[in-house]
Design an enzyme around this catalytic site. Structure first.
Site, PDB file in Angstrom:
ATOM      1  N   GLU A 122       0.813  -1.253  -0.038  1.00 46.78           N
ATOM      2  CA  GLU A 122      -0.003  -0.088  -0.066  1.00 46.78           C
ATOM      3  C   GLU A 122       1.001   1.282  -0.117  1.00 46.78           C
ATOM      4  O   GLU A 122       0.593   2.078  -0.863  1.00 46.78           O
ATOM      5  CB  GLU A 122      -0.916   0.085   1.042  1.00 46.78           C
ATOM      6  N   SER A 133      -9.051  -2.033   7.854  1.00 45.46           N
ATOM      7  CA  SER A 133      -9.144  -3.456   8.475  1.00 45.46           C
ATOM      8  C   SER A 133      -8.577  -3.205   9.974  1.00 45.46           C
ATOM      9  O   SER A 133      -7.828  -2.525  10.223  1.00 45.46           O
ATOM     10  CB  SER A 133      -8.130  -4.508   7.495  1.00 45.46           C
ATOM     11  N   ASP A 147      -8.476   0.871   0.493  1.00 40.68           N
ATOM     12  CA  ASP A 147      -6.964   0.767   0.966  1.00 40.68           C
ATOM     13  C   ASP A 147      -6.466   2.048   0.898  1.00 40.68           C
ATOM     14  O   ASP A 147      -5.755   2.692   1.773  1.00 40.68           O
ATOM     15  CB  ASP A 147      -6.255  -0.437   0.929  1.00 40.68           C
ATOM     16  N   GLU A 207      -8.737  -1.176  -3.906  1.00 45.11           N
ATOM     17  CA  GLU A 207      -8.802  -2.060  -2.799  1.00 45.11           C
ATOM     18  C   GLU A 207      -7.420  -3.032  -3.002  1.00 45.11           C
ATOM     19  O   GLU A 207      -7.335  -3.443  -4.123  1.00 45.11           O
ATOM     20  CB  GLU A 207      -9.868  -3.220  -2.603  1.00 45.11           C
TER      21      GLU A 207
END
Length: 136
Positions: A9, A29, A39, A52
């Site tokens: 990420e 999360s 994300d 994501e």
């Protein structure tokens, strides 16, 4: 989220900044929030992306139905284009449109290497630096 996933990420966020986008991780999360956050969120005033992120050393990536529903919900409210950002280790990033994901028998989603590289877009394509050249 695993340490490896957060590394991917951060890599994507840095690449987006280098491409002229404002970008941030929105790690939801682990119970940080019940809101439907992607994300990674990025935009440059013309293009808005909600991603994501999934990474693996395997040939397949599985995604829970709930994650995709949340990505769709957030993207519709925000006005972003939703993607699954797939990072198969030692391969380049691929970004898959939600309609191209394979739906499993349990109504979750799956992306494999072949799908990612046949239908997925590359980084320059999602950031508007180049147009998709594949015929689908």
């Amino acid at each position: 989220m695993s340490k490896k996933g957060s590394v991917e990420e951060r890599d994507l966020v840095n690449r987006l900044w280098d491409a002229g986008f404002a970008a941030m991780r929105a790690p939801a999360s682990g119970g940080a929030t019940k809101r439907p956050l992607p994300d990674v969120l990025a935009g440059n005033g013309k293009i808005y992306l909600a991603i994501e992120v999934k990474s693996t050393r395997q040939e397949h990536i599985y995604i829970d139905n709930e994650k995709i529903k949340n990505l769709i919900e957030f993207s519709q409210i925000f006005g972003a284009t939703p993607y699954v950002g797939a990072k198969f280790i030692r391969k380049k990033w691929r970004f898959i449109k939600l309609e191209d994901l394979h739906v499993t028998k349990s109504e979750n989603y799956r992306v494999n290497v072949d799908l990612a590289f046949s239908k997925g877009l590359d980084f320059d394509e999602i950031t508007g630096k180049s147009k998709q050249t594949k015929i689908i």
